[in-house]
Structures are given as C-alpha cells and as structure tokens.
Write a protein that holds these residues in place. Structure first.
Motif, short mmCIF file in Angstrom:
data_model
loop_
_atom_site.label_atom_id
_atom_site.label_comp_id
_atom_site.label_asym_id
_atom_site.label_seq_id
_atom_site.Cartn_x
_atom_site.Cartn_y
_atom_site.Cartn_z
N LEU A 10 10.94 8.03 49.08
CA LEU A 10 11.13 9.27 48.33
C LEU A 10 12.59 9.42 47.89
CD1 LEU A 10 8.95 11.75 50.39
CD2 LEU A 10 8.68 11.22 47.96
N VAL A 14 14.16 10.11 44.20
CA VAL A 14 15.05 11.21 43.82
C VAL A 14 16.32 10.65 43.17
CG1 VAL A 14 16.39 13.20 44.62
CG2 VAL A 14 14.18 12.69 45.67
N PHE A 17 15.67 9.51 39.81
CA PHE A 17 15.56 10.67 38.92
C PHE A 17 16.94 11.13 38.46
CE2 PHE A 17 16.07 15.26 38.69
CZ PHE A 17 15.32 15.52 37.56
N GLY A 20 18.35 9.09 35.89
CA GLY A 20 17.64 9.04 34.62
C GLY A 20 16.81 7.79 34.46
N TYR A 27 7.45 9.58 38.62
CA TYR A 27 7.62 11.02 38.50
C TYR A 27 6.41 11.76 39.08
CZ TYR A 27 7.43 15.63 36.43
OH TYR A 27 7.29 16.96 36.27
N LYS A 31 6.54 14.38 42.05
CA LYS A 31 6.07 15.74 41.79
C LYS A 31 5.02 16.14 42.83
CE LYS A 31 4.54 18.64 38.03
NZ LYS A 31 3.48 18.65 37.04
N TRP A 33 4.84 15.15 45.84
CA TRP A 33 5.53 15.48 47.10
C TRP A 33 6.17 16.86 47.03
CZ3 TRP A 33 10.73 16.39 48.16
CH2 TRP A 33 11.04 16.51 49.52
N ILE A 34 6.83 17.15 45.90
CA ILE A 34 7.51 18.45 45.77
C ILE A 34 6.52 19.59 45.90
CG2 ILE A 34 8.77 19.95 44.17
CD1 ILE A 34 9.85 17.33 42.89
N LEU B 110 15.75 12.34 54.28
CA LEU B 110 15.66 12.24 52.82
C LEU B 110 16.97 12.66 52.16
CD1 LEU B 110 14.04 11.88 50.22
CD2 LEU B 110 13.09 14.15 50.55
N VAL B 114 19.51 10.37 49.88
CA VAL B 114 19.78 10.68 48.47
C VAL B 114 21.28 10.82 48.24
CG1 VAL B 114 19.55 12.44 46.68
CG2 VAL B 114 17.56 11.78 48.01
N SER B 166 24.32 8.59 32.74
CA SER B 166 23.63 9.86 32.63
C SER B 166 23.62 10.55 33.99
CB SER B 166 22.21 9.65 32.14
OG SER B 166 21.54 8.80 33.04
N LEU B 167 23.72 9.73 35.03
CA LEU B 167 23.73 10.29 36.38
C LEU B 167 24.82 11.34 36.54
CD1 LEU B 167 23.08 10.21 39.48
CD2 LEU B 167 25.00 8.65 39.64
N VAL B 170 24.16 14.53 35.03
CA VAL B 170 23.17 15.28 35.78
C VAL B 170 23.79 15.86 37.05
CG1 VAL B 170 20.97 15.15 36.97
CG2 VAL B 170 21.31 13.88 34.86
N PHE B 177 14.87 22.14 37.32
CA PHE B 177 13.81 21.16 37.27
C PHE B 177 12.92 21.38 36.07
CE2 PHE B 177 10.87 18.16 38.61
CZ PHE B 177 9.61 18.69 38.71
N PHE B 181 11.67 18.92 32.22
CA PHE B 181 10.38 18.28 31.96
C PHE B 181 9.46 19.17 31.15
CE2 PHE B 181 11.89 15.82 35.50
CZ PHE B 181 11.48 14.54 35.16
#
Lengths: 418, 181
Positions: A10, A14, A17, A20, A27, A31, A33-34, B110, B114, B166-167, B170, B177, B181
């Motif tokens: 996961l 992330v 994401f 990019g 995705y 989603k 999971w979220i 997690l 990240v 792009s990271l 962001v 969120f 999308f």
C-alpha cells in the motif's frame, strides 16, 4: 507478517500516487483500501497533506553517523549493555516525576484549602497536575543543505554555513555574521520554533526578529540583491535595520509587507483565519500579490492591518497594537479577546490541546494579563475567576467546561469581562 | 536499496551488506518507534536492538520484506514493553492505553514507509531545482521573483521548473483527493 507486507505494498501505491505514476488498476486498489473505514481515509488525508509531510520529514534530515558504529560494536560483542543502561536510567526519572506530581497536587490542596470558594477549588486542585510550563528558548535551524541543527538557548555554539557565513547561537539568540571571504551565492536558512518555544535571530543586515511559538522564518544567509526578502509563517516581531536602498520584504502567504526601517509585529498562523500586521514605529506598506494588479495600504504607527480573504481592513486602536507585541516581553496579555482566540494562543505557547464541551460559548470576551513563563494554571485560574468556565487538565489536554456552579446566568457575549 | 546489495552476502554474515540494510531502514523505523515512545533516545535504542536481533537471526530470513516486517514487529513489541514498565509516568499523561489496535500499528507502518519514499524521491532532485520548486510552488512566487532571489535567469527558472518532478508539485502544494480525480 502478511499484514505488514500488505501495508508495504500500500505504501508503494501511495508513493506512486504522489509521484504521479499510479495506473488505473493501482488506483482502484488504493481507493478500495481508503474506503474501508474512516481511519483509512484519515490516514490518506494526512499522507497527502503538504504541511504534514513537510513537518514530519524533519526526521529524515537528522543525521547521526555514529549510530552505525554503535550497532557494529553491539553485534560484534553481542553486548546489550547500552539498552539496559537506557531502561535502567529511566526509572529514577519516573520516580522523581511521580513525586513531583504528588507534591504539586498536595501543595495545590493546601493553598486552595484557605480559599473561601472551598468546595469548588478543592475539586479543581485534585484534578490538576503540577502545572504545564512552556519550554522557552528552543528552535531548529535548517541549513542550506538540509542539515538540521537543534538549538537550545542555554547551549552556545557556532555554525559555519557553506558560503562562509558564521552563525552564532547564544542565550536564545541566533546571530549571522557576514565574513569577507564569502564563498558562492547566499543560501537559505530556516529557523523553526516549535509550539512552546520562542527565539530571536539577528539577520546578516542587522535586522532583529523575535519568533513566537509555532513559527518559522526563512531567510538568506546574507542579502545580496536589490531587496531583502524573508518568508514568515506564524508570528514574529521585526526591528528592521534602516536601508532605503534595499527595501525589506516579509512574505506571508499572498501578502507582502514592504518596509524601509521600522518596528512591527506580524501574526500569520495558518490555523487563524486572518493575518495581522501591527505597526509600532516607522511605516510599512501591506499589499497582496495578485495576478496583474496590486492592492495595498500604508500603515502609520499605532495602526494594524487585518488581512482577510477579500479585503485589508485597517484598525487604529493604539492600545491594541501594544497588546499584540506583549508576547515579546514575556507577557501574555489579552484585551477584550474571545475565549477561542485566547485558548489558541495558550495551546501554542504551552503546547497543549484544547477541547470544548458542546455547551461552552467560545466567543465570550476576556481581558487579563499574566507572566507567560509561569505555569498554565495561573492564566487558567484567572479566567476561571470570572465564573464563566472551568478547566480540566489531563496530560496535555485541556477541556473547557461550562461553570455550572453559577445558576443559569444570562450570558453576556459581547461585553468586556472583569 | 543500493544496487550492490546482495541478500546472500547478508545471510552469510557480511557486515557491509548488513550496513546497507541498516542505512536503508533505520530512519523510517526510528520514526515508527517515535510514534510510541516520545523519548527519542529510547526510541532510537529500540531500533538498534531490533537490528541486533536481525543480525543474530539472519539465516532465518528469505527476503528483505521479511527482514523489514520483523524489524517493525520487534520494535513495536519493545515499545509496548517499555510503556508497560514506565506505566507510572504514563498514568499521568493520558496515554496509558495498553492495547493498541493492530490496525493502528499497520497504519503507522504505512505512514513510515510512505514518508521514507517521499523523502528519497525529493533527495534525488538536484539542489538548484529543489530551490526553484520550493519558491515557485510553496511560496508561490513568480518566475521573475524567483530569478531575482536566486540570482539566476528567468529561463533557468523555467527549465528547472520543467525538470522538477510532478511529485514535488504534489508534495509542496496541498491538494484534495477529490479535486484530483
């Protein structure tokens, strides 16, 4: 073990994401999971929040190269001395802390025992702990290459930046000295003061800046350009060195404060709805950066500019302007200020969380003055004396409750309190 | 992980290979430990202790993910033990919840993973590029202003901005969120 691995996956999603790079299938997986529950969504919101990421990445900038040597020693000798040392040493502290807490409670009990309002304050004393004190002179300095130096007011030290600039830390003041044999272009430094702290910095041009709790200031090690530009988030009091040829600019979000040489306070916390610039001496121009045009006001001493979403309002309450800079002189002054605003300031200075009971009116106004290096109990007690609200302290959380001992009094919400 | 890394080297007791694992994971594990133990020295020590254990049991692992999972779980256990011992202190600090849900532990894992990935991606950007991106997107300055501050040409600013991943855009700009999308 398997669950841990699932979360490694996961995390990869992330990160992809944020990068990019996420594909449609990935995705969908993310989603799903979220949407499992609110905890997941909450975590997702945090992980995609710029401020959260930035502030937590501080951890990654800490560098301590001795750690590997320590580990090597331990695996070679199979020794675990250090671990026992740390744990064993924690015990006396725990004991001392407990003793202090008890003394605190007992002392409170006796002091308040003489009070006329006995039943009330006794209950209060038992609930409170030894008192939450601010930390004072602590800050972090982030150097041009991302290195982080932890600053303590009591601990003198000298740092040399890459461009040769000498930075001296002494007695809660950070000072920049430009050296003649400077190397390369100036680099940006950031001084970050945590909740519960305050610090002062003297910039390369001689400008003095006092930083309040939860504030960060970014500035170059020296000012080479036409303008002297610094970036502020939080609250700071400036005494700008006069230099008409090189205007000094403070950037706060979309607002620019342009000055020549003067004394003023800027309050621009991201969790406040408004930014405020208060002028003590000299003259400043406050304007907003917008596509194509500029709108602004020029302030005179004793005036404040309140920068809202759509307009800049000007206020000329001289007394109020003095109140806004009292923090710099170790005072906590509030003048006809709402409970909510007072509590927000307290939460930054004492690094505590605030919770309100539903029936509490956050917009009651209070006026008062206390020494800000005293324990939080002092100021809370002052507010409690008005019989409007009471406070419960648990750990570092303060619960604001309606004072039920006063029978059904009609609330005065906009008047000035005793 | 470094390209020269070889898992078999680690299993056969090569200290350099072990160091690569240590350097790769230590910060995120330290961050993870700090979620449970605010005393950073103690938190740091749980990380060291976990690595000592990994070294002792190195023959039992089949891949890096297994090592990593073991490290996280070992640190979690140590943190809980430590908190049990120091209950006296925590009793007064409102954080004496002994049972922390498995879910919360997983979420902390997690989060640590990240943040580590984000940091490493940012590190890969060249310094100049990072400055330009920061001023442009975080401070929302115009190209001309960025050029003045960094004393580079407007064209360089433009190039550096294009180069920025792009990271960074962001990471440095809050977004919602739903808005994406």
């Amino acid at each position: 073990m398997e669950r841990a691995k699932l979360h490694f996956d996961l995390a990869r999603l992330v990160a992809r994401f944020l990068n990019g790079e996420l594909t449609h299938e990935e995705y969908d997986k993310l989603k799903a999971w979220i949407e499992v529950n609110d905890k997941h969504r909450e975590l997702w919101n945090r992980l995609t929040n710029q401020e959260y990421l930035e502030s937590n990445l501080e951890f990654w900038r800490r560098r301590d190269d001795n750690q590997w040597q320590n580990l090597l020693k331990r695996i070679r000798k199979g020794e675990r001395e250090k671990r026992r040392f740390v744990l064993r040493n924690a015990w006396p502290y725990a004991a001392i802390l407990t003793a202090l807490l008890l003394i605190g409670v007992v002392t409170k009990y006796f002091i308040n025992g003489n009070n006329s309002n006995k039943a009330n304050t006794l209950a209060l004393a038992a609930k409170k702990n030894a008192g939450i004190l601010p930390e004072g002179g602590v800050a972090q300095l982030i150097l041009g290459d991302g290195r982080v130096v932890n600053l303590k007011g009591s601990h003198g030290q000298t740092i040399i930046e890459k461009d040769g600039t000498k930075v001296q830390n002494e007695k809660s003041v950070l000072k920049y000295f430009v050296v003649p044999d400077k190397q390369g272009s100036a680099v940006f430094n950031t001084l970050k003061v945590p909740r519960g702290g305050e610090y002062k910095v003297t910039l390369a041009d001689g400008t003095n800046v006092w930083l309040n709790a939860a504030t960060s200031l970014k500035y170059p090690t020296r000012f080479d350009g036409k303008e002297r530009i610094v970036f502020l988030s939080g609250e700071a009091y400036f005494e700008v060195k006069h230099d008409a040829a090189h205007p000094f600019k403070v950037m706060i979000g979309n607002t620019v404060v342009r000055v020549l040489g003067t004394k003023f306070n800027v309050s621009a916390y991201k969790d406040d709805t408004k930014e405020m610039v208060s002028l003590i001496e000299g003259s400043v121009e406050v304007s907003r950066r917008k596509e194509g045009h500029k709108e602004g006001v020029v302030l005179k001493p004793g005036y404040s500019a309140i920068i809202g979403e759509n307009e800049i309002a000007v206020n000329n309450d001289n007394e109020n302007v003095k109140t806004t800079v009292a923090w710099k002189d170790s005072m906590f002054v509030f003048k006809n200020e709402t409970l909510e605003s007072i509590m927000k300031r307290l939460s930054r200075w004492y690094d505590v969380g605030i919770v309100y009971d539903d029936n509490v009116d956050k917009y009651i106004h209070f006026t008062g003055k206390v020494q800000k290096y005293e324990s939080i109990d002092d100021v809370l007690h002052l507010i409690e004396m008005t019989n409007k609200v009471t406070f419960d302290i648990t750990g570092r959380e303060i619960r604001v409750k309606l004072n039920k001992t006063v029978p059904n009094e009609k609330w005065v919400t906009n008047g000035e309190e005793e | 992980m470094n390209q020269n890394f070889c898992f078999e080297d680690f299993r056969s007791g090569n200290e350099d290979a072990f160091r690569m694992i240590y350097e790769e994971y230590r910060t995120r594990l330290f961050y993870f430990a700090s979620k449970y133990i605010p005393e950073l020295e103690v938190a740091e020590d749980t990380v060291q202790e976990a690595f000592v254990k990994v070294w002792q049991k190195r023959c039992n692992f089949n891949d890096l993910d297994a090592v990593k999972a073991f490290l996280y779980i070992s640190i979690k256990n140590q943190c809980f033990n430590f908190r049990k011992h120091s209950k006296v202190v925590h009793l007064y600090s409102n954080s004496h919840k002994e049972e922390i849900a498995e879910e919360e532990i997983m979420n902390h894992i997690l989060e640590s993973e990240v943040l580590d990935r984000v940091f490493k991606a940012l590190e890969k950007l060249p310094r100049g590029c990072r400055d330009v991106m920061h001023l442009s997107y975080f401070e929302e300055l115009k190209n001309k202003e960025v050029a003045d501050i960094l004393k580079i040409s407007v064209n360089t600013v433009k190039t550096q901005k294009r180069r920025g991943l792009s990271l960074l855009k962001v990471v440095l700009k809050s977004f919602s969120f739903l808005g994406l999308f």
